[in-house]
Write an enzyme that holds these catalytic residues in place. Structure first.
Site, short mmCIF file in Angstrom:
data_model
loop_
_atom_site.label_atom_id
_atom_site.label_comp_id
_atom_site.label_asym_id
_atom_site.label_seq_id
_atom_site.Cartn_x
_atom_site.Cartn_y
_atom_site.Cartn_z
N HIS A 200 47.77 68.01 29.03
CA HIS A 200 46.56 67.99 28.33
C HIS A 200 46.64 66.67 27.23
CE1 HIS A 200 43.09 69.58 26.03
NE2 HIS A 200 43.82 68.78 24.79
N GLU A 201 47.68 66.72 26.45
CA GLU A 201 47.77 65.45 25.55
C GLU A 201 47.99 64.08 26.16
OE1 GLU A 201 47.08 66.01 22.50
OE2 GLU A 201 46.93 68.00 22.68
N HIS A 204 44.70 62.81 27.29
CA HIS A 204 43.95 62.20 26.30
C HIS A 204 44.29 60.57 26.29
CE1 HIS A 204 41.87 65.15 24.50
NE2 HIS A 204 42.76 65.96 24.00
N TYR A 215 34.75 61.28 21.22
CA TYR A 215 35.46 62.35 21.10
C TYR A 215 34.37 63.25 20.02
CZ TYR A 215 38.95 65.70 20.49
OH TYR A 215 39.92 66.91 20.65
N GLU A 224 37.97 66.72 26.09
CA GLU A 224 38.66 68.06 26.10
C GLU A 224 38.97 68.51 27.41
OE1 GLU A 224 40.78 69.73 24.03
OE2 GLU A 224 40.78 67.85 22.89
N ASP A 297 34.71 70.96 14.18
CA ASP A 297 35.32 70.44 15.48
C ASP A 297 34.74 69.46 16.30
OD1 ASP A 297 37.61 70.99 17.41
OD2 ASP A 297 36.31 72.34 18.56
N HIS A 302 36.18 71.74 21.42
CA HIS A 302 37.25 72.91 22.12
C HIS A 302 36.38 73.91 22.47
CE1 HIS A 302 40.32 69.95 19.75
NE2 HIS A 302 40.92 70.41 20.92
#
Lengths: 386, 208
Positions: A200-201, A204, A215, A224, A297, A302
């Site tokens: 996931h990271e 990005h 974002y 996301e 957020d 998310h």
């Protein structure tokens, strides 16, 4: 900590990247990848010992057939006048992962102390080893499934820092490296424990180098969601797991036993990942009827990511097989564009349909599964089609 | 999981103002005022669960980061208290207030507060997990209020609005409520610097 050169490179008996190339020749100053002549592919193909299973598989395949990437590079090299070095450099290229893991020692100072470089043996620190293996698994998915050479497509060395901060409950991509906290020990354990979170990271980073989805709001939720997609695919790819056998969970194994929950998110059933007396219930919506408008957020990135997440998982499960070869390929084609950085869900859905047509054809099962999935989650791309 | 995390993310506490090392702060009405102060229940109930619930998210924004407008939050408890300082102790002793309170940290207005009361709420959003924990401290003892205030004043409330959001990094929302004023700020983790001391102390005080 020794600074051993990559053994694959150090044993190269002929000039390669180690030689000083003339201007215009291929040169990799940071060792992002090697220019690997065929006789070295055999060595890489045996590199499983270094935890490079997928890279090794890729190398094995390259011994058998030209990959698209290889064609591309050979063409690129052939397009300019060749020097002797360039002729050497024109040997087939196989991207090679280049990982570096550092230890922040529970401070918030980056990058921290270098503790493991590419091809170093495992250390006694599980977080270091999980980060190392997770970076390798993500690199392998990108290369094997999409022919992408690392996060930037140009062999970016993959760097990570573990033991960041004090009881730090997060993992993030800071634009250059992956950073992992150890968790607080009450709600979260160490963040390297989930391969899907590592994928996931790093995804990005892929988005940063491709679509650059803003974002915020729907484009942020798509940013996301694409990271969740890649996180899930990295896990499935490393397990050799088919779509209908996959958990579709993101962050499985991060919660401590004290938490009533399976994972951070469920792509196939958003809103069901946890239900805990302290954390509350997983708040993700599963379709547009549940879309959450909030200023927090970054506009609920998310939260609303559950909607495109479910569209992906539904289509992948309907198609069966390896998700990274079907719907995953379409999503990747979509993210590398053309796609607006401020794309809405509907615009993204349209782009996936266009990508599916190009990749698999107008009458493909992929196209109809993806169309159905967007419809099920209430994102009607045909609302926009004139 | 209950006790550990409840405690960790718990509601209002007293006696841990910056610079004060007295755990108990036995000032008159101190402890009970804290417990019953409007919003103390919200801090506890809303620590993570309330704010993380779907219902909260789909509701109109409760005003976080929206500037210093007083007494306009949904579910405001204005009217429950007769005025600054009134019935503080009794209110506090009544645990049912917490249970019946709403679960949003922004739901109580500064107009409800006793004259010298100060409440600081820190909420954290973002992070790969997408959770939303919050921490609250409330102080009414003059020494504590002054101590917290000096810390609050040291923060750059009029600093530039940060722009670019970083994927999966934390964003802190800090709200300071006093009877006449409300201050809000949103601070990305990357720019935490001058806010860190306040945030860390609120977290620590909230969990002791």
């Amino acid at each position: 900590m020794s600074h051993l050169p990559n053994p694959l490179a150090s044993n190269t008996p002929l000039p390669s990247t180690a030689a000083s190339p003339p201007a215009g020749a291929v040169h990799r100053s940071r060792g992002a990848h090697s220019i690997v002549p065929p006789y070295l592919l055999a060595r890489i193909a045996q590199a499983d010992a270094f935890g490079l299973q997928r890279a090794a598989e890729a190398a094995r395949r390259s011994l058998l057939a030209d990959s698209p990437l290889r064609d591309e590079r050979v063409r690129a090299t052939a397009s300019s006048p060749a020097t002797p070095q360039e002729l050497l450099a024109a040997a087939p290229l196989v991207p090679v992962v280049d990982r570096t893991i550092a230890d922040a020692g529970n401070t918030e100072t980056l990058p921290g102390r270098l503790v493991r470089r590419e091809s170093d043996a495992p250390t006694g620190d599980v977080a270091v080893n999980e980060a190392y293996d997770g970076l390798g698994a993500t690199f392998a998915l990108l290369l094997d499934a999409f022919g992408r050479d690392s996060v930037d497509g140009k062999g970016l060395p993959l760097e990570a820092t573990v033991h960041y901060g004090d009881d730090y409950d997060n993992a993030f991509w800071d634009g250059e490296r992956m950073v992992f906290g150890d968790g607080d020990g009450e709600v979260f354990g160490r963040f390297t424990a989930s391969l899907s979170v590592i994928g996931h990271e790093l995804a990005h980073g892929v988005t940063q180098y491709t679509a650059g989805l803003a974002y915020e709001g729907q484009s942020g939720a798509l940013n996301e969601s694409f990271s969740d997609v890649i996180g899930a695919l990295v896990e499935q790819h490393s397990l050799g797991q088919r779509a209908d056998a996959a958990s579709w969970l993101i962050g499985e194994g991060l919660f401590t036993d004290a938490v009533e929950g399976r994972a951070l998110r469920s792509m196939i059933e958003p809103g069901t990942a946890y239900d805990d007396d302290v954390l509350g219930k997983d708040p993700q919506p599963a379709d547009m009827a549940g879309y959450i408008d909030t200023a927090d957020d970054n506009g609920g990135v998310h939260l609303n990511s559950g909607i495109p997440n479910r569209a992906f998982a539904l289509a992948a499960v309907e198609l069966g097989g390896n998700a990274w070869e079907g719907v995953g390929r379409v999503w990747y084609d979509t993210i590398i564009g053309p796609l607006s950085p401020t794309a809405t869900f509907a615009e993204f859905a349209d782009a996936t349909l266009a990508a599916a047509r190009v990749r698999f054809g107008d009458d493909s099962a992929e196209l109809s599964a993806i169309e159905r999935a967007w419809s099920t989650v209430g994102v009607r791309s045909d609302d926009r089609a004139e | 999981m209950t006790e550990q995390s409840d405690e960790r993310r718990g509601g209002a506490q007293v006696g841990d103002a910056p610079g004060s090392d007295s755990a108990g702060d036995g000032g008159p009405g101190g402890g009970s005022t804290q417990d019953g102060a409007p919003g103390s229940g919200s801090a506890r109930d809303g620590a993570v669960s309330g704010d993380n619930a779907t219902g909260d998210g789909s509701a109109p924004d409760d005003g976080h980061g929206s500037g210093s407008v007083r007494n306009d939050a949904p579910g405001s408890r204005a009217g429950r208290d007769d005025g600054p300082g009134s019935d503080a102790g009794g209110d506090g002793a009544d645990g049912s207030d917490s249970a019946s309170g709403d679960s949003s940290p922004g739901s109580s207005s500064s107009a409800d507060m006793p004259a010298r009361e100060l409440r600081i709420t820190v909420a954290r959003t973002g992070g790969v997990a997408g959770l939303r924990p919050s921490w609250t401290v409330t102080a009414s003892e003059p020494a504590d209020v002054d101590s917290w205030l000096s810390l609050v004043e040291s923060c750059p409330w009029n600093g530039p609005e940060p722009v670019d959001a970083d994927p999966d990094r934390f964003v802190y929302t800090i709200r300071v409520l006093q009877p006449e004023t409300e201050r809000d700020a949103q601070v990305p983790e990357r720019h935490l610097g001058p806010w860190r001391d306040l945030i860390d102390r609120v977290k620590k005080a909230s969990s002791t």
